[in-house]
Design a protein around this motif. Structure first.
Motif, mmCIF file in Angstrom:
data_model
loop_
_atom_site.group_PDB
_atom_site.id
_atom_site.type_symbol
_atom_site.label_atom_id
_atom_site.label_comp_id
_atom_site.label_asym_id
_atom_site.label_seq_id
_atom_site.Cartn_x
_atom_site.Cartn_y
_atom_site.Cartn_z
ATOM 1 N N GLN A 69 -15.435 -45.256 46.070
ATOM 2 C CA GLN A 69 -14.468 -45.211 47.412
ATOM 3 C C GLN A 69 -13.251 -46.052 46.960
ATOM 4 N N THR A 70 -12.241 -45.580 47.140
ATOM 5 C CA THR A 70 -10.943 -46.257 46.800
ATOM 6 C C THR A 70 -10.125 -46.766 47.988
ATOM 7 N N VAL A 71 -10.443 -46.289 49.119
ATOM 8 C CA VAL A 71 -9.699 -46.564 50.521
ATOM 9 C C VAL A 71 -10.770 -47.103 51.369
ATOM 10 N N ARG A 72 -10.855 -48.275 51.861
ATOM 11 C CA ARG A 72 -12.095 -48.975 52.397
ATOM 12 C C ARG A 72 -11.962 -48.845 53.932
ATOM 13 N N HIS A 73 -11.790 -47.680 54.279
ATOM 14 C CA HIS A 73 -11.588 -46.841 55.814
ATOM 15 C C HIS A 73 -12.559 -45.692 55.548
ATOM 16 N N PHE A 74 -13.630 -45.616 56.325
ATOM 17 C CA PHE A 74 -14.568 -44.642 56.244
ATOM 18 C C PHE A 74 -13.945 -43.491 56.394
ATOM 19 N N HIS A 75 -13.950 -42.257 55.457
ATOM 20 C CA HIS A 75 -13.455 -41.015 55.408
ATOM 21 C C HIS A 75 -14.373 -40.023 54.874
ATOM 22 N N VAL A 76 -14.238 -38.783 55.191
ATOM 23 C CA VAL A 76 -15.309 -37.793 54.895
ATOM 24 C C VAL A 76 -14.270 -36.611 54.134
ATOM 25 N N HIS A 77 -14.503 -36.394 52.996
ATOM 26 C CA HIS A 77 -13.664 -35.227 52.205
ATOM 27 C C HIS A 77 -14.417 -33.809 52.281
ATOM 28 N N VAL A 78 -13.441 -33.116 52.630
ATOM 29 C CA VAL A 78 -14.113 -31.653 53.129
ATOM 30 C C VAL A 78 -13.243 -30.741 51.996
ATOM 31 N N ILE A 79 -13.903 -30.394 50.842
ATOM 32 C CA ILE A 79 -13.193 -29.708 49.699
ATOM 33 C C ILE A 79 -13.615 -28.138 49.763
ATOM 34 N N PRO A 80 -12.633 -27.363 49.654
ATOM 35 C CA PRO A 80 -12.662 -25.898 49.750
ATOM 36 C C PRO A 80 -13.109 -25.677 48.252
ATOM 37 N N ARG A 81 -13.937 -24.663 47.966
ATOM 38 C CA ARG A 81 -14.481 -24.143 46.542
ATOM 39 C C ARG A 81 -14.328 -22.771 46.734
ATOM 40 N N LYS A 82 -14.011 -22.060 45.447
ATOM 41 C CA LYS A 82 -14.142 -20.731 45.223
ATOM 42 C C LYS A 82 -15.249 -20.511 44.256
ATOM 43 N N ARG A 83 -15.587 -19.282 44.241
ATOM 44 C CA ARG A 83 -16.893 -19.044 43.366
ATOM 45 C C ARG A 83 -16.604 -19.185 41.719
#
Ligand code: AMP
Ligand code: ZN
Length: 139
Positions: A95-109
């Motif tokens: 964690q580099t930014v101490r403000h809660f956050h959620v990553h949503v990362i698109p993925r391709k096959r």
């Protein structure tokens, strides 16, 4: 931490411009400045919480449903085949930014080698029992 000292507080509340993909009364969802993949999004609560251990209602009960909604929109808009929901707590966890956050990362096959990953180790049954007991006792 004071709101004015936190970059994600300022972005979430619209004081610093961002590439916003979604906003409601509790959250702003923006594009990550240094994305793992195009469309990599960050879900930011508008209130300051350092990490998941501080996160309170109504954020707690809404954040996963929002992650699912953003991931589905990424699949529809970007043609990705899946998405990772990643959430780091503490420096040791990246964690580099101490403000809660959620990553949503698109993925391709075809990009499976880039998936968030770890090295699986063999487990020792006796040690597993001791660890499980220690965690149970701490709950
Ligand atoms: P984490 O390592 O989980 O704390 O993730 C922090 C993420 O925030 C990283 O992926 C950064 O690229 C991203 N980030 C940092 N500053 C900004 C910013 N000003 N706008 C958008 N994304 C940012
Ligand atoms: Zn903040």
């Amino acid at each position: 931490m004071k709101k004015e000292d936190c970059i994600f507080c300022r972005i979430a509340n619209g004081e610093i411009p961002s590439d916003t993909v979604y906003e409601d009364d509790c959250f702003r969802v923006i594009l990550d400045l240094n994305p793992a993949n195009p469309g990599h999004a960050l879900i930011l609560p508008k209130e300051h919480f350092a990490d998941i251990t501080e996160l309170a209602e109504p954020y707690l009960s809404r954040v996963l449903a929002l992650a699912a909604k953003i991931g589905q929109a990424q699949m529809k808009a970007l043609g990705c085949d899946g998405f990772n929901v990643v959430q780091n707590n503490g420096e040791a966890a990246g964690q580099t930014v101490r403000h809660f956050h959620v990553h949503v990362i698109p993925r391709k096959r075809e990009e499976t080698e880039k998936i968030v990953t770890w090295t699986p180790h063999e487990s020792d049954p006796a040690q597993q029992k001791k660890i499980a007991e220690a965690i149970r006792a701490a709950l």
